[in-house]
Design a protein around this motif. Sequence first.
Motif, PDB file in Angstrom:
ATOM      1  N   ASP A   1       0.835  -1.210   0.000  1.00 18.22           N
ATOM      2  CA  ASP A   1       0.000   0.000   0.000  1.00 18.22           C
ATOM      3  C   ASP A   1       0.864   1.252   0.000  1.00 18.22           C
ATOM      4  OD1 ASP A   1      -2.150  -1.643   0.047  1.00 18.22           O
ATOM      5  OD2 ASP A   1      -2.855  -1.103   2.051  1.00 18.22           O
ATOM      6  N   THR A   2       1.911   1.231   0.813  1.00 15.32           N
ATOM      7  CA  THR A   2       2.830   2.378   0.869  1.00 15.32           C
ATOM      8  C   THR A   2       3.542   2.544  -0.467  1.00 15.32           C
ATOM      9  OG1 THR A   2       3.171   1.824   3.196  1.00 15.32           O
ATOM     10  CG2 THR A   2       4.639   3.469   2.247  1.00 15.32           C
ATOM     11  N   ALA A   3       3.861   1.421  -1.112  1.00 10.25           N
ATOM     12  CA  ALA A   3       4.505   1.466  -2.435  1.00 10.25           C
ATOM     13  C   ALA A   3       3.584   2.137  -3.452  1.00 10.25           C
ATOM     14  CB  ALA A   3       4.863   0.055  -2.889  1.00 10.25           C
ATOM     15  N   ALA A   4       2.313   1.754  -3.451  1.00 11.22           N
ATOM     16  CA  ALA A   4       1.354   2.314  -4.409  1.00 11.22           C
ATOM     17  C   ALA A   4       1.151   3.807  -4.176  1.00 11.22           C
ATOM     18  CB  ALA A   4       0.026   1.567  -4.310  1.00 11.22           C
ATOM     19  N   ILE A   5       1.086   4.197  -2.901  1.00 14.22           N
ATOM     20  CA  ILE A   5       0.912   5.620  -2.574  1.00 14.22           C
ATOM     21  C   ILE A   5       2.125   6.424  -3.056  1.00 14.22           C
ATOM     22  CG2 ILE A   5       0.760   7.269  -0.657  1.00 14.22           C
ATOM     23  CD1 ILE A   5      -0.905   5.041   0.814  1.00 14.22           C
ATOM     24  N   ALA A   6       3.311   5.849  -2.913  1.00 15.66           N
ATOM     25  CA  ALA A   6       4.524   6.523  -3.393  1.00 15.66           C
ATOM     26  C   ALA A   6       4.495   6.683  -4.905  1.00 15.66           C
ATOM     27  CB  ALA A   6       5.759   5.731  -2.963  1.00 15.66           C
ATOM     28  N   LEU A   7       4.038   5.649  -5.608  1.00 11.73           N
ATOM     29  CA  LEU A   7       3.939   5.724  -7.066  1.00 11.73           C
ATOM     30  C   LEU A   7       2.944   6.799  -7.491  1.00 11.73           C
ATOM     31  CD1 LEU A   7       4.000   1.894  -7.851  1.00 11.73           C
ATOM     32  CD2 LEU A   7       5.726   3.565  -8.586  1.00 11.73           C
ATOM     33  N   GLU A   8       1.830   6.878  -6.771  1.00  4.76           N
ATOM     34  CA  GLU A   8       0.852   7.920  -7.082  1.00  4.76           C
ATOM     35  C   GLU A   8       1.466   9.306  -6.859  1.00  4.76           C
ATOM     36  OE1 GLU A   8      -3.536   9.605  -5.720  1.00  4.76           O
ATOM     37  OE2 GLU A   8      -2.563   8.051  -4.528  1.00  4.76           O
ATOM     38  N   ARG A   9       2.197   9.456  -5.754  1.00  7.14           N
ATOM     39  CA  ARG A   9       2.842  10.738  -5.453  1.00  7.14           C
ATOM     40  C   ARG A   9       3.822  11.119  -6.574  1.00  7.14           C
ATOM     41  NH1 ARG A   9       4.513   9.667  -0.405  1.00  7.14           N
ATOM     42  NH2 ARG A   9       2.567  10.474   0.443  1.00  7.14           N
ATOM     43  N   ALA A  10       4.573  10.147  -7.048  1.00  4.20           N
ATOM     44  CA  ALA A  10       5.517  10.406  -8.138  1.00  4.20           C
ATOM     45  C   ALA A  10       4.774  10.811  -9.410  1.00  4.20           C
ATOM     46  CB  ALA A  10       6.368   9.164  -8.393  1.00  4.20           C
ATOM     47  N   GLY A  11       3.631  10.148  -9.672  1.00  2.06           N
ATOM     48  CA  GLY A  11       2.830  10.494 -10.848  1.00  2.06           C
ATOM     49  C   GLY A  11       2.361  11.935 -10.807  1.00  2.06           C
ATOM     50  N   LYS A  12       1.912  12.381  -9.629  1.00  2.00           N
ATOM     51  CA  LYS A  12       1.453  13.763  -9.485  1.00  2.00           C
ATOM     52  C   LYS A  12       2.597  14.751  -9.723  1.00  2.00           C
ATOM     53  CE  LYS A  12      -2.367  12.958  -6.243  1.00  2.00           C
ATOM     54  NZ  LYS A  12      -2.818  13.110  -4.834  1.00  2.00           N
ATOM     55  N   LEU A  13       3.787  14.386  -9.237  1.00  2.00           N
ATOM     56  CA  LEU A  13       4.943  15.282  -9.401  1.00  2.00           C
ATOM     57  C   LEU A  13       5.274  15.525 -10.865  1.00  2.00           C
ATOM     58  CD1 LEU A  13       7.646  14.151  -6.773  1.00  2.00           C
ATOM     59  CD2 LEU A  13       6.100  16.099  -6.660  1.00  2.00           C
ATOM     60  N   ILE A  14       5.206  14.477 -11.671  1.00  2.00           N
ATOM     61  CA  ILE A  14       5.720  14.532 -13.043  1.00  2.00           C
ATOM     62  C   ILE A  14       4.624  14.761 -14.087  1.00  2.00           C
ATOM     63  CG2 ILE A  14       5.545  12.074 -13.667  1.00  2.00           C
ATOM     64  CD1 ILE A  14       8.712  14.229 -14.084  1.00  2.00           C
ATOM     65  N   GLU A  15       3.365  14.789 -13.659  1.00  2.86           N
ATOM     66  CA  GLU A  15       2.231  14.806 -14.602  1.00  2.86           C
ATOM     67  C   GLU A  15       2.306  15.947 -15.607  1.00  2.86           C
ATOM     68  OE1 GLU A  15      -2.498  15.355 -14.028  1.00  2.86           O
ATOM     69  OE2 GLU A  15      -1.627  13.658 -12.936  1.00  2.86           O
ATOM     70  N   ASN A  16       2.646  17.142 -15.139  1.00  2.00           N
ATOM     71  CA  ASN A  16       2.658  18.295 -16.044  1.00  2.00           C
ATOM     72  C   ASN A  16       3.910  18.363 -16.905  1.00  2.00           C
ATOM     73  OD1 ASN A  16       0.166  19.259 -15.149  1.00  2.00           O
ATOM     74  ND2 ASN A  16       1.105  20.349 -13.433  1.00  2.00           N
TER      75      ASN A  16
ATOM     76  N   GLU B   1      -3.619  -6.201  -4.285  1.00  6.46           N
ATOM     77  CA  GLU B   1      -3.988  -6.199  -2.868  1.00  6.46           C
ATOM     78  C   GLU B   1      -5.508  -6.189  -2.679  1.00  6.46           C
ATOM     79  OE1 GLU B   1      -1.708  -6.455  -0.242  1.00  6.46           O
ATOM     80  OE2 GLU B   1      -0.543  -6.958  -2.039  1.00  6.46           O
ATOM     81  N   GLU B   2      -6.232  -6.313  -3.807  1.00  3.99           N
ATOM     82  CA  GLU B   2      -7.696  -6.304  -3.813  1.00  3.99           C
ATOM     83  C   GLU B   2      -8.275  -5.001  -3.261  1.00  3.99           C
ATOM     84  OE1 GLU B   2      -9.128  -9.873  -1.960  1.00  3.99           O
ATOM     85  OE2 GLU B   2      -8.445 -11.133  -3.624  1.00  3.99           O
ATOM     86  N   ARG B   3      -7.523  -3.932  -3.420  1.00  2.08           N
ATOM     87  CA  ARG B   3      -8.034  -2.605  -3.080  1.00  2.08           C
ATOM     88  C   ARG B   3      -8.505  -1.966  -4.388  1.00  2.08           C
ATOM     89  NH1 ARG B   3      -4.294   0.705   0.971  1.00  2.08           N
ATOM     90  NH2 ARG B   3      -6.105   2.067   0.742  1.00  2.08           N
TER      91      ARG B   3
END
Length: 257
Positions: free
Chosen positions: A55-70, A90-92
């Motif tokens: 879960d922490t890994a996925a949240i980190a990936l999302e954070r990275a996506g937001k950083l680089i999106e623009n 993880e069935e989330r």
Amino acid sequence: MDFVLDFDNVTSSLFHAAKAYEQAGMMLKEMQRLPEAVQLIEKASMMYLENGTPDTAAIALERAGKLIENVSPEKAVQLYQQAASVFENEERLRQALEMLGKASRLLVRGRRLDEAALSLQKEKSIYKEIENYPTCYKKTIAQVLVHLHRNDYVAAERCVRESYSIPGFNGSEDCAALEQLLEGYDQQDQDQVSEVCNLPLFKYMDNDYAKLGLTLVVPGGGIKKKSPNAAQDKARGPAAVGSHADEEEDEYSGGLC
């Protein structure tokens, strides 16, 4: 001044080492060194996975996506898709859908429509799995718009046909609107297509999909297909039109039966 990191002497747990990478990535973000920041956060996410904290890994990936999106939407799509995959494993599923939704919208925005169609299909499959049927209808609308912008009427029609198996779709306003849209597109009737795409059902979708509706142009530049009689009349000249009118007058001259 170069920002130098040395984790060779990190003696804490893998989790804390991952945290250190992630924090370093955020520091690089403040320095506007976004690609390097994302690289470190990706490294952190891999370590989180190794540590058994997906879960922490996925949240980190999302954070990275937001950083680089623009800066790099292509990289952001990849990161969101990776996050979705981790959440799905993880069935989330709701969190996975949020990530997939972000990826789909970026793909549409970047006109990567083939990939967008696949991403939307993935979303719709999961929504169907969790029995969120009304959202399946909305994803079908998005799919159809994407397929029509790809100039693939057959795929758009198949998409609607396959959606009849979703409970409640047949007979819904979404279904009726899509059938009207496909009819207008097939008949090259720009007025009908524009009328459907200006319905609240379409206009109040996510902005990227609403734009697809508002910019949808039928093949042939909006010239309606001519009926066989109209085509014949044009070929034979104005006299033929008068002839048809005379025939209709004769047919009803005796009144209605």
